[in-house]
Design an enzyme around this catalytic site. Sequence first.
Site, PDB file in Angstrom:
ATOM      1  N   HIS A  62     -17.748  -6.693  -5.317  1.00 35.38           N
ATOM      2  CA  HIS A  62     -16.848  -5.544  -5.453  1.00 35.38           C
ATOM      3  C   HIS A  62     -16.627  -4.896  -4.099  1.00 35.38           C
ATOM      4  O   HIS A  62     -17.357  -5.156  -3.142  1.00 35.38           O
ATOM      5  CB  HIS A  62     -17.377  -4.540  -6.476  1.00 35.38           C
ATOM      6  CG  HIS A  62     -18.680  -3.893  -6.108  1.00 35.38           C
ATOM      7  ND1 HIS A  62     -19.824  -4.597  -5.818  1.00 35.38           N
ATOM      8  CD2 HIS A  62     -19.023  -2.570  -5.997  1.00 35.38           C
ATOM      9  CE1 HIS A  62     -20.812  -3.753  -5.555  1.00 35.38           C
ATOM     10  NE2 HIS A  62     -20.354  -2.527  -5.644  1.00 35.38           N
ATOM     11  N   HIS A  64     -17.190  -2.051  -2.679  1.00 33.44           N
ATOM     12  CA  HIS A  64     -17.947  -0.914  -2.156  1.00 33.44           C
ATOM     13  C   HIS A  64     -18.419  -1.322  -0.757  1.00 33.44           C
ATOM     14  O   HIS A  64     -18.720  -2.498  -0.522  1.00 33.44           O
ATOM     15  CB  HIS A  64     -19.166  -0.599  -3.037  1.00 33.44           C
ATOM     16  CG  HIS A  64     -18.849   0.385  -4.130  1.00 33.44           C
ATOM     17  ND1 HIS A  64     -19.589   0.485  -5.285  1.00 33.44           N
ATOM     18  CD2 HIS A  64     -17.852   1.327  -4.227  1.00 33.44           C
ATOM     19  CE1 HIS A  64     -19.072   1.436  -6.050  1.00 33.44           C
ATOM     20  NE2 HIS A  64     -18.013   1.956  -5.434  1.00 33.44           N
ATOM     21  N   ASP A  66     -21.051  -1.253   0.971  1.00 34.92           N
ATOM     22  CA  ASP A  66     -22.279  -2.020   1.229  1.00 34.92           C
ATOM     23  C   ASP A  66     -22.156  -3.497   0.848  1.00 34.92           C
ATOM     24  O   ASP A  66     -23.098  -4.263   1.038  1.00 34.92           O
ATOM     25  CB  ASP A  66     -23.507  -1.371   0.560  1.00 34.92           C
ATOM     26  CG  ASP A  66     -23.363  -1.160  -0.936  1.00 34.92           C
ATOM     27  OD1 ASP A  66     -22.225  -1.008  -1.420  1.00 34.92           O
ATOM     28  OD2 ASP A  66     -24.401  -1.137  -1.643  1.00 34.92           O
ATOM     29  N   HIS A  67     -21.000  -3.913   0.342  1.00 38.65           N
ATOM     30  CA  HIS A  67     -20.812  -5.322  -0.041  1.00 38.65           C
ATOM     31  C   HIS A  67     -19.700  -6.024   0.747  1.00 38.65           C
ATOM     32  O   HIS A  67     -19.548  -7.224   0.634  1.00 38.65           O
ATOM     33  CB  HIS A  67     -20.537  -5.427  -1.552  1.00 38.65           C
ATOM     34  CG  HIS A  67     -21.690  -4.899  -2.358  1.00 38.65           C
ATOM     35  ND1 HIS A  67     -22.637  -5.719  -2.929  1.00 38.65           N
ATOM     36  CD2 HIS A  67     -22.081  -3.628  -2.624  1.00 38.65           C
ATOM     37  CE1 HIS A  67     -23.555  -4.981  -3.533  1.00 38.65           C
ATOM     38  NE2 HIS A  67     -23.239  -3.698  -3.363  1.00 38.65           N
ATOM     39  N   HIS A 140     -19.552  -1.408 -13.505  1.00 40.50           N
ATOM     40  CA  HIS A 140     -20.000  -0.595 -12.382  1.00 40.50           C
ATOM     41  C   HIS A 140     -18.995   0.550 -12.239  1.00 40.50           C
ATOM     42  O   HIS A 140     -18.125   0.708 -13.093  1.00 40.50           O
ATOM     43  CB  HIS A 140     -20.055  -1.498 -11.140  1.00 40.50           C
ATOM     44  CG  HIS A 140     -20.704  -0.889  -9.945  1.00 40.50           C
ATOM     45  ND1 HIS A 140     -21.847  -0.136 -10.006  1.00 40.50           N
ATOM     46  CD2 HIS A 140     -20.367  -0.952  -8.613  1.00 40.50           C
ATOM     47  CE1 HIS A 140     -22.179   0.254  -8.784  1.00 40.50           C
ATOM     48  NE2 HIS A 140     -21.300  -0.216  -7.926  1.00 40.50           N
ATOM     49  N   ASP A 211     -24.846  -4.731  -8.864  1.00 40.95           N
ATOM     50  CA  ASP A 211     -24.119  -3.489  -9.091  1.00 40.95           C
ATOM     51  C   ASP A 211     -23.485  -3.445 -10.479  1.00 40.95           C
ATOM     52  O   ASP A 211     -22.278  -3.623 -10.655  1.00 40.95           O
ATOM     53  CB  ASP A 211     -23.090  -3.241  -7.975  1.00 40.95           C
ATOM     54  CG  ASP A 211     -23.772  -2.846  -6.665  1.00 40.95           C
ATOM     55  OD1 ASP A 211     -24.891  -3.349  -6.429  1.00 40.95           O
ATOM     56  OD2 ASP A 211     -23.219  -2.034  -5.897  1.00 40.95           O
ATOM     57  N   HIS A 269     -30.994  -5.787  -4.063  1.00 37.37           N
ATOM     58  CA  HIS A 269     -30.238  -4.536  -4.005  1.00 37.37           C
ATOM     59  C   HIS A 269     -31.156  -3.321  -4.275  1.00 37.37           C
ATOM     60  O   HIS A 269     -30.907  -2.511  -5.155  1.00 37.37           O
ATOM     61  CB  HIS A 269     -29.059  -4.568  -5.000  1.00 37.37           C
ATOM     62  CG  HIS A 269     -27.965  -3.562  -4.728  1.00 37.37           C
ATOM     63  ND1 HIS A 269     -28.000  -2.293  -5.248  1.00 37.37           N
ATOM     64  CD2 HIS A 269     -26.827  -3.621  -3.996  1.00 37.37           C
ATOM     65  CE1 HIS A 269     -26.917  -1.630  -4.862  1.00 37.37           C
ATOM     66  NE2 HIS A 269     -26.191  -2.421  -4.090  1.00 37.37           N
TER      67      HIS A 269
HETATM   68 ZN   LIG Z   1     -24.142  -1.812  -3.795  1.00 42.28          ZN
HETATM   69 ZN   LIG Z   2     -21.448  -0.643  -5.803  1.00 38.49          ZN
END
Ligand SMILES: [Zn+2]
Ligand SMILES: [Zn+2]
Length: 308
Positions: A62, A64, A66-67, A140, A211, A269
């Site tokens: 996804h 976000h 951090d990904h 999520h 997530d 994670h």
């Molecule tokens: Zn994350």
């Molecule tokens: Zn996320």
Amino acid sequence: MNLEVFVLGTGGMMPLPGRGLTSVLVRREGELFLFDCGEGTQIGLRRLNLRWKKITAIFISHTHADHVTGLPGILMLSSQVDRDEPLYIYGPPKIREFVDAMRRTLDMYINYEIVVREIEGKCLVLDAEEYGIRSFPLQHTKQCLAYCIEEKKRPGVFFPEKALALGVPRGPLWSRLQGGETVGLPDGSMVAPAQIMGEERKGRKFCFVTDTIAASGLAGFVRGADLLICEGMFADELAETAAEKKHLTAAQAARIAREAGVKEMGLIHYSPRYSERELKKLVQEAREIFPASFLTRDLQHIEMPFED
Ligand SMILES: [Zn+2]
Ligand SMILES: [Zn+2]
């Protein structure tokens, strides 16, 4: 045939000294598949000294930060790589916009083709001769996907003594039988592959889930996996926070692993609130429910051998 998993990072939200953001590289017969690419993913690749410039495809769970924020660096570093095949990037809607905007604003010149494919929900993302890669919709705070690599069944074991006993001479007829063909012998009799080969053998299955809350149907998607890498962001005492932010606790991940009958489950994670030592608590809680749980660690190398 090797199937190997390299854990590049295990953290959620932000990279920490000694803990990169969640990212996993899978190597199968020289093909490299990267799952998620947060800030600093290239550090893990470099430290593992992999020939990562030849990544076949990148799968993004996804959009976000951090990904995905490691993508510019990875693409920039590999921009002048000599390759004929395109690099595929798969992910939920917005991934194309993200990749396009980054290439445009950073004036990136890349000397090979990048193909971005947006996926929604459950799909057969890639159908290769020996394996398939599928996606599954997670739950999520924004559209998010789980992925699995599943090998197709392999032919059974060939028994030369059975072939000889049936009068099939060593040579081209053997390879035709092994290729699944029924063959005729000089005396007019027919021999089918099933007469000289064991049953088809199961391929291996790897799943990457991060997530999400315990989404319905998720256990079915990861069913029977040899290795499930699954988010276990919080300990049980923070189950409420996990639900609010739509993340899994380690215990919830273990329940999915148990229901799905996977062979092994590696947690990933982790919330930055836990020190390396404190992560023990997460794996303890998971093991009470699913004993074959472990903590993935940055730079960990996991081999996935065939069962038979
Ligand atoms: Zn994350
Ligand atoms: Zn996320």
